[in-house]
Enzyme design. Structure first.
Site, PDB file in Angstrom:
ATOM      1  N   LYS A   1       1.237  -3.238   6.224  1.00 58.03           N
ATOM      2  CA  LYS A   1       2.599  -3.401   5.596  1.00 58.03           C
ATOM      3  C   LYS A   1       3.875  -3.532   4.933  1.00 58.03           C
ATOM      4  O   LYS A   1       4.862  -3.752   4.848  1.00 58.03           O
ATOM      5  CB  LYS A   1       1.861  -3.314   4.477  1.00 58.03           C
ATOM      6  CG  LYS A   1       0.162  -3.078   4.091  1.00 58.03           C
ATOM      7  CD  LYS A   1      -0.704  -3.990   3.881  1.00 58.03           C
ATOM      8  CE  LYS A   1      -1.691  -4.371   4.039  1.00 58.03           C
ATOM      9  NZ  LYS A   1      -1.873  -5.776   2.735  1.00 58.03           N
TER      10      LYS A   1
ATOM     11  N   TYR B   1      -1.457   0.181  10.401  1.00 57.74           N
ATOM     12  CA  TYR B   1      -2.357  -1.034   9.144  1.00 57.74           C
ATOM     13  C   TYR B   1      -0.998  -0.834   8.851  1.00 57.74           C
ATOM     14  O   TYR B   1       0.009  -1.525   8.111  1.00 57.74           O
ATOM     15  CB  TYR B   1      -3.811  -0.070   8.736  1.00 57.74           C
ATOM     16  CG  TYR B   1      -3.900  -0.747   7.160  1.00 57.74           C
ATOM     17  CD1 TYR B   1      -3.634  -2.045   6.626  1.00 57.74           C
ATOM     18  CD2 TYR B   1      -4.051   0.404   5.813  1.00 57.74           C
ATOM     19  CE1 TYR B   1      -3.323  -2.551   5.244  1.00 57.74           C
ATOM     20  CE2 TYR B   1      -3.615   0.093   5.502  1.00 57.74           C
ATOM     21  CZ  TYR B   1      -4.127  -1.071   4.482  1.00 57.74           C
ATOM     22  OH  TYR B   1      -3.593  -1.959   3.007  1.00 57.74           O
TER      23      TYR B   1
ATOM     24  N   SER C   1       0.803  -0.889  -0.003  1.00 54.82           N
ATOM     25  CA  SER C   1       0.177  -0.256  -0.155  1.00 54.82           C
ATOM     26  C   SER C   1       1.063   1.683  -0.492  1.00 54.82           C
ATOM     27  O   SER C   1       2.548   1.690   0.475  1.00 54.82           O
ATOM     28  CB  SER C   1      -1.295   0.159   0.918  1.00 54.82           C
ATOM     29  OG  SER C   1      -1.311   1.553   1.539  1.00 54.82           O
TER      30      SER C   1
HETATM   31  P1  NAD Z   1     -11.044  -6.592   1.345  1.00 57.70           P
HETATM   32  O1  NAD Z   1     -11.108  -6.185   2.965  1.00 57.70           O
HETATM   33  O2  NAD Z   1     -12.175  -6.147   0.568  1.00 57.70           O
HETATM   34  O3  NAD Z   1     -10.286  -7.925   1.091  1.00 57.70           O
HETATM   35  C1  NAD Z   1      -9.538  -8.552   1.861  1.00 57.70           C
HETATM   36  C2  NAD Z   1     -10.407 -10.052   1.905  1.00 57.70           C
HETATM   37  O4  NAD Z   1      -9.484 -10.626   2.660  1.00 57.70           O
HETATM   38  C3  NAD Z   1     -11.518 -10.737   2.446  1.00 57.70           C
HETATM   39  O5  NAD Z   1     -12.304 -10.653   1.967  1.00 57.70           O
HETATM   40  C4  NAD Z   1     -11.551 -10.522   3.866  1.00 57.70           C
HETATM   41  O6  NAD Z   1     -12.586 -10.985   4.425  1.00 57.70           O
HETATM   42  C5  NAD Z   1     -10.528 -11.409   3.641  1.00 57.70           C
HETATM   43  N1  NAD Z   1      -9.554 -11.802   4.566  1.00 57.70           N
HETATM   44  C6  NAD Z   1      -8.765 -10.933   5.618  1.00 57.70           C
HETATM   45  N2  NAD Z   1      -8.085 -11.708   6.905  1.00 57.70           N
HETATM   46  C7  NAD Z   1      -7.961 -12.836   6.262  1.00 57.70           C
HETATM   47  C8  NAD Z   1      -8.025 -14.362   6.578  1.00 57.70           C
HETATM   48  N3  NAD Z   1      -7.438 -14.034   8.198  1.00 57.70           N
HETATM   49  N4  NAD Z   1      -7.745 -15.369   6.288  1.00 57.70           N
HETATM   50  C9  NAD Z   1      -8.618 -15.254   4.980  1.00 57.70           C
HETATM   51  N5  NAD Z   1      -9.218 -14.061   4.470  1.00 57.70           N
HETATM   52  C10 NAD Z   1      -9.205 -13.029   5.449  1.00 57.70           C
HETATM   53  O7  NAD Z   1      -9.910  -5.172   0.931  1.00 57.70           O
HETATM   54  P2  NAD Z   1      -9.330  -4.732  -0.686  1.00 57.70           P
HETATM   55  O8  NAD Z   1      -9.419  -3.258  -0.451  1.00 57.70           O
HETATM   56  O9  NAD Z   1      -9.443  -6.199  -1.589  1.00 57.70           O
HETATM   57  O10 NAD Z   1      -7.676  -4.933  -0.059  1.00 57.70           O
HETATM   58  C11 NAD Z   1      -7.352  -6.650  -0.775  1.00 57.70           C
HETATM   59  C12 NAD Z   1      -5.658  -5.725  -0.102  1.00 57.70           C
HETATM   60  O11 NAD Z   1      -5.017  -4.693  -0.932  1.00 57.70           O
HETATM   61  C13 NAD Z   1      -5.294  -5.728   1.143  1.00 57.70           C
HETATM   62  O12 NAD Z   1      -4.244  -6.548   1.868  1.00 57.70           O
HETATM   63  C14 NAD Z   1      -5.898  -4.760   1.338  1.00 57.70           C
HETATM   64  O13 NAD Z   1      -4.508  -3.968   2.755  1.00 57.70           O
HETATM   65  C15 NAD Z   1      -4.587  -3.965   0.545  1.00 57.70           C
HETATM   66  N6  NAD Z   1      -5.012  -2.621   0.036  1.00 57.70           N
HETATM   67  C16 NAD Z   1      -5.563  -2.009  -0.280  1.00 57.70           C
HETATM   68  C17 NAD Z   1      -6.265  -0.809  -0.491  1.00 57.70           C
HETATM   69  C18 NAD Z   1      -7.433  -0.257  -0.597  1.00 57.70           C
HETATM   70  O14 NAD Z   1      -7.408   0.695  -0.635  1.00 57.70           O
HETATM   71  N7  NAD Z   1      -8.817  -0.950  -0.669  1.00 57.70           N
HETATM   72  C19 NAD Z   1      -4.651   0.499  -1.321  1.00 57.70           C
HETATM   73  C20 NAD Z   1      -3.609  -0.683  -0.525  1.00 57.70           C
HETATM   74  C21 NAD Z   1      -3.773  -1.842  -0.621  1.00 57.70           C
HETATM   75  N1  UFG Z   2     -12.587  12.206   2.507  1.00 62.11           N
HETATM   76  C1  UFG Z   2     -13.825  12.773   3.168  1.00 62.11           C
HETATM   77  N2  UFG Z   2     -14.771  11.945   3.432  1.00 62.11           N
HETATM   78  C2  UFG Z   2     -15.040  10.742   3.979  1.00 62.11           C
HETATM   79  C3  UFG Z   2     -13.720   9.999   3.612  1.00 62.11           C
HETATM   80  C4  UFG Z   2     -12.471  10.228   2.921  1.00 62.11           C
HETATM   81  O1  UFG Z   2     -13.001  13.578   3.292  1.00 62.11           O
HETATM   82  O2  UFG Z   2     -16.046  10.080   4.323  1.00 62.11           O
HETATM   83  C5  UFG Z   2     -11.147  12.732   2.272  1.00 62.11           C
HETATM   84  C6  UFG Z   2      -9.854  11.813   3.273  1.00 62.11           C
HETATM   85  O3  UFG Z   2      -9.994  13.094   4.597  1.00 62.11           O
HETATM   86  C7  UFG Z   2      -8.838  12.122   2.330  1.00 62.11           C
HETATM   87  C8  UFG Z   2      -9.274  11.663   0.873  1.00 62.11           C
HETATM   88  O4  UFG Z   2     -10.805  11.996   0.980  1.00 62.11           O
HETATM   89  O5  UFG Z   2      -8.738  13.767   2.056  1.00 62.11           O
HETATM   90  C9  UFG Z   2      -8.949  10.203   0.767  1.00 62.11           C
HETATM   91  O6  UFG Z   2      -9.498   9.467   1.541  1.00 62.11           O
HETATM   92  P1  UFG Z   2      -9.910   8.004   1.435  1.00 62.11           P
HETATM   93  O7  UFG Z   2      -9.887   7.268   3.127  1.00 62.11           O
HETATM   94  O8  UFG Z   2     -10.797   7.178   0.198  1.00 62.11           O
HETATM   95  O9  UFG Z   2      -8.246   7.551   1.286  1.00 62.11           O
HETATM   96  P2  UFG Z   2      -6.789   7.367   1.913  1.00 62.11           P
HETATM   97  O10 UFG Z   2      -5.840   8.245   0.996  1.00 62.11           O
HETATM   98  O11 UFG Z   2      -6.649   7.756   3.500  1.00 62.11           O
HETATM   99  O12 UFG Z   2      -6.454   5.879   2.203  1.00 62.11           O
HETATM  100  C10 UFG Z   2      -6.635   4.562   1.673  1.00 62.11           C
HETATM  101  C11 UFG Z   2      -7.070   3.418   2.174  1.00 62.11           C
HETATM  102  C12 UFG Z   2      -5.644   2.757   2.844  1.00 62.11           C
HETATM  103  C13 UFG Z   2      -4.901   2.130   1.388  1.00 62.11           C
HETATM  104  C14 UFG Z   2      -4.694   4.241   0.584  1.00 62.11           C
HETATM  105  C15 UFG Z   2      -3.661   4.548  -0.321  1.00 62.11           C
HETATM  106  O13 UFG Z   2      -7.985   3.752   3.031  1.00 62.11           O
HETATM  107  O14 UFG Z   2      -6.332   1.526   2.965  1.00 62.11           O
HETATM  108  O15 UFG Z   2      -5.542   4.470   0.240  1.00 62.11           O
HETATM  109  O16 UFG Z   2      -2.837   4.746  -0.305  1.00 62.11           O
HETATM  110  F1  UFG Z   2      -3.330   2.303   1.929  1.00 62.11           F
END
Ligand code: NAD
Ligand code: UFG
Length: 337
Positions: free
Chosen positions: A153, A149, A124
């Protein structure tokens, strides 16, 4: 070729599984549904018109991993499973360290035992320190993470780097995602946050459909052109295709390598609101509130390394991302259930 996908019922995992099935890979998925639903698995099968093996269970369950690695001839692992909510990780850090670190350790141990040498890890942008110049490059400073979190990572990346150093024939790809949004263009699968959405665009979509009265906009006084935070939003289908490129890369490289998956373009919160309005024709009510603790004013990627080494770059525009999010939200106003 068989790909083992952990967390394949989740948001990014389900879109990647769909792409893998479309690309004719054999797919084996494990998910414990801690943040996803069984309905998503069925929809992916229907969309692909192909079946795959699904195990309901926890990646930390070593006996289950042993069963999976001995039943299937796994060539490559894609490890999405993890807890991902920034704010929640501050309230329950031990659950985050337990889930995210122990699942990665159990997987690495199983790979070692059963001779699987390739892994693609969901990292991330949160691994980058807050004091970097923009754009963020893979060589930018990491650590000083703003929440547990982010530290999980950062630590998982290090575990995987050390594992590949000790096993010279391993190939480890660390994909640092920026801000994913959008949905498959069918509108059948998409992001389905439980409870109140933490992330911007799921919140905007729920405000648009009438599930939320208004969008709380956290901070209008940042040192950016319009005062709101800037992020690098990337379509989830582009992220899925980044994993296809990473699988190909693993076939011809060993060692560990980090890649940013972003577009390289920054979009402010106000710009995102107006793009969503333009893409959907729906007006979004918002109220400017205090800043949210831990938010950086600006974060966007330099994605040029992924272009050079993986041959991958993001294709979809912010308007595509908004239109596809909206189609999913309209067709599924209450998510999968
Ligand atoms: P998500 O929560 O939709 O998907 C994660 C999945 O993993 C879920 O289906 C959950 O049920 C499963 N899971 C969690 N722990 C588990 C375990 N111990 N055993 C089996 N299953 C388990 O999240 P996502 O947005 O699809 O993210 C996928 C990956 O990408 C995550 O590792 C997250 O940290 C990373 N990531 C997400 C974002 C984002 O903004 N969505 C950004 C950067 C990195
Ligand atoms: N924001 C609002 N209102 C909301 C939600 C978010 O104003 O209800 C703003 C936040 O303050 C921020 C921007 O929108 O300024 C983006 O916020 P997000 O929560 O959508 O995204 P972040 O960049 O904070 O974080 C996300 C995921 C992390 C991931 C990261 C990667 O939550 O898990 O992107 O860049 F790691």
């Amino acid at each position: 070729m068989s790909i083992f996908v952990t967390g394949g019922a989740g948001y990014i995992g389900s879109h990647t599984v769909l792409e893998l099935l479309r690309e004719r890979y054999n797919v084996v998925v494990i998910d414990n549904f801690v943040n996803s639903s069984r309905a998503c698995v069925e929809r992916v099968k229907n969309l692909a018109g192909r079946d795959f093996t699904f195990y309901e269970g926890d990646v930390r369950d070593k006996a289950l991993l042993a069963k999976i690695f001995t039943t299937h001839n796994i060539d490559c692992v894609i490890h999405f499973a993890g807890l991902k909510a920034v704010g929640e990780s501050i309230s329950i850090p031990l659950s985050y360290y337990d889930n995210n670190l122990n699942s990665t350790l159990a997987l690495c141990q199983a790979m070692n035992k059963y001779g699987v040498k390739r892994i693609i890890f969901s990292s991330s942008a949160t691994v980058y320190s807050g004091d970097n110049e923009m754009p963020l490059r893979e060589t930018s400073k990491t650590g000083d993470c703003s929440c547990p979190y982010g530290w999980t990572k950062y630590m998982c990346e290090q575990i995987l780097r050390d594992a590949s150093f000790a096993n010279k024939d391993w190939s480890v790809v660390l994909l640092r995602y920026f801000n994913p949004l959008g949905a498959d263009k069918s509108g059948d699968i998409g992001e389905d946050p439980s409870g109140i959405p933490n992330n911007l665009v799921p919140y905007i979509a729920q405000a648009a459909i009438g599930r939320r009265e208004f969008l709380p906009l956290y901070g209008g006084d940042y040192p950016t052109p319009d005062g709101t935070c800037i992020r690098d939003y990337i379509h989830v289908a582009d992220l899925a295709s980044g994993h296809m490129a990473a699988i190909r890369y693993c076939e011809s490289h060993t060692g560990a390598k980090e890649f940013n998956l972003g577009t390289g373009k920054g979009t402010s919160v106000l710009e995102m609101i107006s793009s969503f309005e333009n893409a959907t024709g729906v007006k979004i009510n918002y109220k400017i509130m205090d800043r949210r603790p831990g938010d950086l004013p600006v974060s966007y990627a330099d994605p040029s390394l992924a272009k050079k080494e993986l041959g991958w770059s993001a294709q979809k525009s912010i308007i595509n991302m908004c239109a596809d999010t909206w189609r999913w939200q309209k067709q599924n106003p209450h998510g999968f259930n």
